[in-house]
Design a protein around this motif. Structure first.
Motif, short mmCIF file in Angstrom:
data_model
loop_
_atom_site.label_atom_id
_atom_site.label_comp_id
_atom_site.label_asym_id
_atom_site.label_seq_id
_atom_site.Cartn_x
_atom_site.Cartn_y
_atom_site.Cartn_z
N UNK A 74 -87.37 39.65 -57.08
CA UNK A 74 -86.57 38.20 -57.62
C UNK A 74 -85.52 38.50 -57.76
N UNK A 75 -84.96 38.89 -58.81
CA UNK A 75 -84.02 39.00 -59.46
C UNK A 75 -82.90 40.09 -59.08
N UNK A 76 -83.76 40.67 -58.78
CA UNK A 76 -82.87 41.80 -57.87
C UNK A 76 -82.53 41.63 -56.27
N UNK A 77 -82.93 40.63 -56.04
CA UNK A 77 -82.59 40.14 -54.40
C UNK A 77 -81.66 39.25 -54.35
N UNK A 78 -81.60 38.36 -55.60
CA UNK A 78 -80.88 37.29 -55.82
C UNK A 78 -79.55 37.94 -56.32
N UNK A 79 -79.37 38.76 -56.87
CA UNK A 79 -78.81 39.36 -57.40
C UNK A 79 -78.25 40.11 -56.18
N UNK A 80 -78.36 40.79 -55.30
CA UNK A 80 -77.79 41.26 -54.56
C UNK A 80 -77.07 39.77 -53.77
N UNK A 81 -78.20 39.19 -52.62
CA UNK A 81 -76.93 37.54 -52.22
C UNK A 81 -75.74 37.59 -52.85
N UNK A 82 -76.08 37.45 -54.60
CA UNK A 82 -74.84 36.80 -54.96
C UNK A 82 -73.57 37.57 -55.25
N UNK A 83 -74.01 39.30 -54.90
CA UNK A 83 -73.17 39.56 -54.82
C UNK A 83 -72.22 40.12 -53.62
N UNK A 84 -72.70 39.77 -52.39
CA UNK A 84 -72.75 39.59 -50.85
C UNK A 84 -72.17 38.30 -50.67
N UNK A 85 -71.61 37.45 -51.62
CA UNK A 85 -71.03 35.57 -52.01
C UNK A 85 -69.55 36.79 -52.72
N UNK A 86 -70.23 37.59 -53.71
CA UNK A 86 -68.53 37.70 -54.41
C UNK A 86 -67.92 38.33 -53.29
N UNK A 87 -68.82 40.02 -52.60
CA UNK A 87 -68.24 40.91 -51.84
C UNK A 87 -67.16 39.65 -50.72
N UNK A 88 -67.83 38.07 -50.23
CA UNK A 88 -67.12 37.78 -49.17
C UNK A 88 -66.09 37.21 -49.73
N UNK A 89 -65.96 36.29 -51.01
CA UNK A 89 -64.76 35.93 -52.23
C UNK A 89 -63.94 37.26 -51.94
N UNK A 90 -64.19 37.98 -52.46
CA UNK A 90 -63.22 38.83 -51.97
C UNK A 90 -61.75 38.96 -50.82
N UNK A 91 -62.68 38.80 -49.45
CA UNK A 91 -62.30 38.71 -48.32
C UNK A 91 -61.64 37.76 -48.42
N UNK A 92 -62.42 36.26 -48.64
CA UNK A 92 -61.69 35.17 -48.28
C UNK A 92 -60.21 35.49 -49.63
N UNK A 93 -60.08 35.55 -50.40
CA UNK A 93 -58.68 35.67 -51.48
C UNK A 93 -58.45 37.10 -50.55
N UNK A 94 -58.15 37.80 -50.08
CA UNK A 94 -57.37 38.62 -49.04
C UNK A 94 -56.58 37.88 -47.57
N UNK A 95 -57.53 36.43 -47.14
CA UNK A 95 -57.34 35.80 -45.86
C UNK A 95 -56.17 34.54 -46.46
N UNK A 96 -56.21 34.46 -47.65
CA UNK A 96 -55.56 33.06 -48.20
C UNK A 96 -54.29 33.52 -48.94
N UNK A 97 -53.92 34.76 -48.50
CA UNK A 97 -52.16 35.28 -49.32
C UNK A 97 -52.03 35.71 -47.83
N UNK A 98 -52.00 35.25 -46.78
CA UNK A 98 -51.25 36.45 -45.61
C UNK A 98 -49.60 36.33 -46.00
N UNK A 99 -49.10 36.20 -47.05
CA UNK A 99 -48.01 36.48 -46.90
C UNK A 99 -48.08 37.93 -47.75
N UNK A 100 -49.19 37.97 -47.85
CA UNK A 100 -48.34 39.89 -48.71
C UNK A 100 -49.90 39.98 -48.39
#
Length: 134
Positions: A74-100
């Motif tokens: 369970x910890x691995x499943x939820x930790x992996x899901x959390x990692x995917x959300x962290x990965x999404x935040x990385x792409x959102x950061x890139x998307x939210x900075x269109x000037x660079x």
């Protein structure tokens, strides 16, 4: 039964989380435009800060996951899901900075962007981790 022994449980969680950390950092390496370990070897502080934030973020998510779930699975499943959300935040950061481009700035050792990337990873890990209790 073996997880009832605190020494074995600690070693098991350490091993599973360590392997997950290696896998997740490899995935981050694949999605960034720069080569993380090559840049760190060159002394790129921005890359080191961004990577450090990712390491802390992943570890923090697993901390919450281990604390709030009864089994390693369970910890691995939820930790992996959390990692995917962290990965999404990385792409959102890139998307939210269109000037660079975040990756390009971090590769150029722009420490302001590296620091912001680190803080975003850490901050989102607390949000994701807190939601793992639900």
């Amino acid at each position: 039964m073996l997880l009832a022994n605190p020494y074995f449980a600690t070693a098991a969680y350490f091993a599973v989380t360590g392997l997950a950390m290696i896998l997740f950092l490899t995935i981050f390496e694949l999605v960034t435009k720069y080569r993380v370990w090559k840049e760190i070897k060159k002394g790129n502080i921005a890359v080191a800060m961004a990577t450090g934030g990712k390491v802390f973020g992943i570890a923090n998510i697993f901390r919450f996951s281990i604390e709030h779930h009864d089994s390693i699975g369970q910890a691995l499943i939820w930790g992996s899901f959390g990692f995917l959300l962290l990965l999404v935040s990385y792409f959102v950061f890139e998307f939210m900075t269109p000037s660079f481009h975040v990756d390009a700035e971090i590769e150029r050792d722009n420490r302001a962007v590296g620091f912001l990337s680190m803080v975003l990873s850490i901050g989102f890990s607390y949000i994701v981790g807190a939601s793992l209790k639900l």
